[in-house]
Structures are given as structure tokens and as C-alpha cells.
Design a protein around this motif. Structure first.
Motif, PDB file in Angstrom:
ATOM      1  N   ASP A  64      53.802  14.386  -3.389  1.00 27.39           N
ATOM      2  CA  ASP A  64      54.234  14.030  -4.749  1.00 27.39           C
ATOM      3  C   ASP A  64      55.692  14.398  -5.008  1.00 27.39           C
ATOM      4  O   ASP A  64      56.050  14.849  -6.098  1.00 27.39           O
ATOM      5  CB  ASP A  64      53.333  14.696  -5.806  1.00 27.39           C
TER       6      ASP A  64
ATOM      7  N   ARG B  30      43.388   8.814  -6.558  1.00 28.78           N
ATOM      8  CA  ARG B  30      44.064   8.969  -7.848  1.00 28.78           C
ATOM      9  C   ARG B  30      43.396   8.080  -8.898  1.00 28.78           C
ATOM     10  O   ARG B  30      43.152   8.508 -10.021  1.00 28.78           O
ATOM     11  CB  ARG B  30      45.544   8.622  -7.696  1.00 28.78           C
ATOM     12  N   GLY B  33      40.416   9.507 -10.295  1.00 29.78           N
ATOM     13  CA  GLY B  33      40.638  10.597 -11.239  1.00 29.78           C
ATOM     14  C   GLY B  33      40.401  11.997 -10.704  1.00 29.78           C
ATOM     15  O   GLY B  33      40.148  12.925 -11.467  1.00 29.78           O
ATOM     16  N   PHE B  34      40.495  12.182  -9.387  1.00 33.43           N
ATOM     17  CA  PHE B  34      40.333  13.527  -8.829  1.00 33.43           C
ATOM     18  C   PHE B  34      41.525  14.411  -9.202  1.00 33.43           C
ATOM     19  O   PHE B  34      42.621  13.902  -9.433  1.00 33.43           O
ATOM     20  CB  PHE B  34      40.182  13.454  -7.302  1.00 33.43           C
ATOM     21  N   PRO B  35      41.316  15.742  -9.248  1.00 33.74           N
ATOM     22  CA  PRO B  35      42.428  16.653  -9.557  1.00 33.74           C
ATOM     23  C   PRO B  35      43.543  16.520  -8.514  1.00 33.74           C
ATOM     24  O   PRO B  35      43.260  16.263  -7.334  1.00 33.74           O
ATOM     25  CB  PRO B  35      41.791  18.044  -9.479  1.00 33.74           C
ATOM     26  N   SER B  36      44.771  16.730  -8.941  1.00 30.59           N
ATOM     27  CA  SER B  36      45.904  16.495  -8.047  1.00 30.59           C
ATOM     28  C   SER B  36      45.864  17.416  -6.827  1.00 30.59           C
ATOM     29  O   SER B  36      46.271  17.019  -5.734  1.00 30.59           O
ATOM     30  CB  SER B  36      47.224  16.644  -8.795  1.00 30.59           C
ATOM     31  N   ASP B  37      45.353  18.609  -6.975  1.00 30.77           N
ATOM     32  CA  ASP B  37      45.273  19.528  -5.841  1.00 30.77           C
ATOM     33  C   ASP B  37      44.328  18.986  -4.755  1.00 30.77           C
ATOM     34  O   ASP B  37      44.618  19.069  -3.561  1.00 30.77           O
ATOM     35  CB  ASP B  37      44.776  20.901  -6.333  1.00 30.77           C
ATOM     36  N   VAL B  38      43.212  18.406  -5.196  1.00 29.02           N
ATOM     37  CA  VAL B  38      42.242  17.830  -4.251  1.00 29.02           C
ATOM     38  C   VAL B  38      42.868  16.626  -3.542  1.00 29.02           C
ATOM     39  O   VAL B  38      42.772  16.484  -2.314  1.00 29.02           O
ATOM     40  CB  VAL B  38      40.956  17.403  -5.004  1.00 29.02           C
ATOM     41  N   ARG B  40      45.977  16.021  -3.067  1.00 23.86           N
ATOM     42  CA  ARG B  40      47.047  16.481  -2.183  1.00 23.86           C
ATOM     43  C   ARG B  40      46.482  17.006  -0.860  1.00 23.86           C
ATOM     44  O   ARG B  40      46.966  16.682   0.218  1.00 23.86           O
ATOM     45  CB  ARG B  40      47.799  17.571  -2.933  1.00 23.86           C
ATOM     46  N   ASP B  69      31.334  16.100  -5.525  1.00 29.72           N
ATOM     47  CA  ASP B  69      31.726  17.486  -5.266  1.00 29.72           C
ATOM     48  C   ASP B  69      32.494  17.695  -3.965  1.00 29.72           C
ATOM     49  O   ASP B  69      32.921  18.799  -3.654  1.00 29.72           O
ATOM     50  CB  ASP B  69      30.468  18.372  -5.242  1.00 29.72           C
ATOM     51  N   VAL B 139      35.695  19.499  -3.972  1.00 30.34           N
ATOM     52  CA  VAL B 139      36.348  19.112  -5.228  1.00 30.34           C
ATOM     53  C   VAL B 139      36.272  20.278  -6.201  1.00 30.34           C
ATOM     54  O   VAL B 139      35.209  20.843  -6.404  1.00 30.34           O
ATOM     55  CB  VAL B 139      35.662  17.875  -5.831  1.00 30.34           C
TER      56      VAL B 139
END
Lengths: 117, 139
Positions: A64, B30, B33-38, B40, B69, B139
Motif C-alpha cells: 500500500d 479488498r 472488505g477484509f481488514p487491511s492487515d489481513v 497485506r 475466519d 482473519v
């Protein structure tokens, strides 16, 4: 610091995603080894590199990152530029060396990405 | 709950396209809608694997199963296999050629990075037959 200020400081040419120049960044990472970027860069930062291939853009996308600065006046190919443009990544080209580019940015308070951990 | 499944063919002929499948997967995660850390961690792990398949194995397949999950990434190739997995897991160990180094890869961080960014990394490999990697990101 805004990407626009980085471009001014490094007297860099902007080759892609000019509309993103008001993006704020706090960190930068310098490297020619993309494996090391993937291993050690942690934040949505600026990538300073002398490596020219599409994987530089894809590596930046994985992390990102908002901006890639090519040093020593190295001109990326149209393929690299269009890949960055399509993904809202700003590409800059500066005539500065990696050492000088990093030094100038460090001086302004931009943080070392890897030191964040 | 049934998984959402994505399949990618990874072209081993053209290094300049290496990483495209990981970019696609990242976009899909993306959208979901998964969290950005996951996102990444999945992206980096799959990208390293994809690059490895192009560098060492002339391409292969990637299959991604998405559960609420966890995300399971399976990378399979019919390349040369990994003769010594323990050695390959050491940071800095690489069999990549100078040509690969010039492309910015082959620093010996690929497998260690995959392990670092995932909950589990399972390696099934046979010399002369191929390699199958199964990675799970919670997740």
C-alpha cells in the motif's frame, strides 16, 4: 509531509498520478532488493529505489505504498509508468543519488520505515 | 460455511508479468472488505510465492479459499522441487541466479517472509516433481 513537498525537495519530475500529490506520508524505505522491501518495510510509505521493472510497482502495491522515487535520473519504461498510474501510485524521478535523496528526506523528519517495528 | 474460491494460472514465461495474480487477489480481498492487515499479509505471502514460482519453477497455479475466519492460499508448481527445505527456510539462503538478483529478487527472503506473514506454512516438495505450499492467514 506531502508527496508534493518531496518532489520539490528532490527537484523530481512527476511521471504518474499527479492528482495524488497531496497525499501525506510519514515514512520512507530505500532499497533495490524487492525481497527486502517485502521483508522489512512496514508502513504505507515512499519507496526510494534504483531498480527499474514492473515488480517495483507491484511490490509497492502489496505494501500500500503511495509513491516510488527513482534515483540517479533513471527513467522508468512506459509499462512501469502506466501500471503505477492505474493504481494511483505517484512515480517521481530525481537526479539525486539514493544517499542524497534519503538524506534530504531524513532531514525533514520523514521517518525510517524499518525502524518503526 | 462454504468458501469463496479463486484460481489463478501463473505464467512462468514472462517475468515482467510476475505478481499479477497477487495483485488480482489483493483487489478481490479488498472488495470483500477484509481488514487491511489481513489483506497485506495475504498479499505479501502470495506475492513471494508467485515470484518464486516464476523464478524457479516456470510458473504454476494459485488457489485461494476465502472463509470468514481464515484465508487459505495454495501454490502448486511442477518445478524442480526444494532439495533442502530447512536450508531454504533460512533467511538469506537463495539459489537464484545473478539475473534474478538484478531484477530485485533472490535475497533469500521469500520462504521466510511467507512464514513471517502467515499463521502456518506447509511445504510439500519432491525433487524433480514439484512443490506445493499451503499457507493460512487468520482473519
Amino acid at each position: 509531509m506531502k508527496l508534493r513537498e518531496i518532489a520539490e525537495l528532490l527537484r523530481a519530475d512527476i511521471l504518474s498520478s499527479e492528482e495524488m500529490l497531496d497525499t501525506e506520508v510519514q515514512n520512507a524505505f530505500c532499497c533495490d532488493m524487492m525481497s527486502d522491501v517485502l521483508a522489512f518495510a512496514t508502513n504505507q510509505s515512499v519507496l526510494i529505489t534504483g531498480l527499474l521493472n514492473p515488480q517495483v510497482v507491484r511490490t509497492a502495491m502489496m505494501l500500500d505504498m503511495h509513491c516510488i522515487v527513482f534515483i540517479n535520473g533513471k527513467e522508468p519504461t512506459p509499462e512501469i509508468v502506466s501500471l503505477a498510474e492505474a493504481n494511483d501510485i505517484v512515480i517521481m524521478v530525481t537526479r539525486e543519488s539514493m544517499f542524497r535523496a534519503a538524506g534530504k528526506l531524513y532531514d525533514t523528519g520523514l521517518l525510517d520505515d524499518a525502524a518503526e517495528e | 460455511m462454504a468458501a469463496l474460491h479463486f484460481h489463478f494460472d501463473i505464467d512462468g514465461e514472462d517475468f515482467s508479468s510476475a505478481g499479477e495474480a497477487s495483485v488480482e487477489m489483493k483487489k478481490k480481498l479488498r472488495q470483500l472488505g477484509f481488514p487491511s492487515d489481513v489483506i497485506r499479509r495475504c498479499s505479501i505471502a502470495m506475492y513471494e510465492g508467485e515470484i518464486n514460482m516464476v523464478i524457479h519453477a516456470n510458473g504454476g497455479n494459485a488457489d485461494v479459499d476465502v472463509y470468514p475466519d481464515k484465508i487459505v492460499i495454495v501454490l502448486e508448481d511442477h518445478g524442480p522441487g526444494i532439495p533442502n527445505v530447512e536450508l531454504a527456510m533460512q533467511e538469506g539462503y537463495s539459489t537464484a541466479t545473478e539475473q534474478i538478483h538484478n531484477m530485485g529478487f533472490g535475497a533469500g527472503m521469500g520462504l521466510p517472509n511467507m512464514k513471517r506473514y502467515t499463521e502456518s506454512l506447509e511445504i510439500e516438495t519432491q525433487v524433480g516433481v514439484g512443490t506445493k505450499l499451503t499457507m493460512v492467514v487468520a482473519v
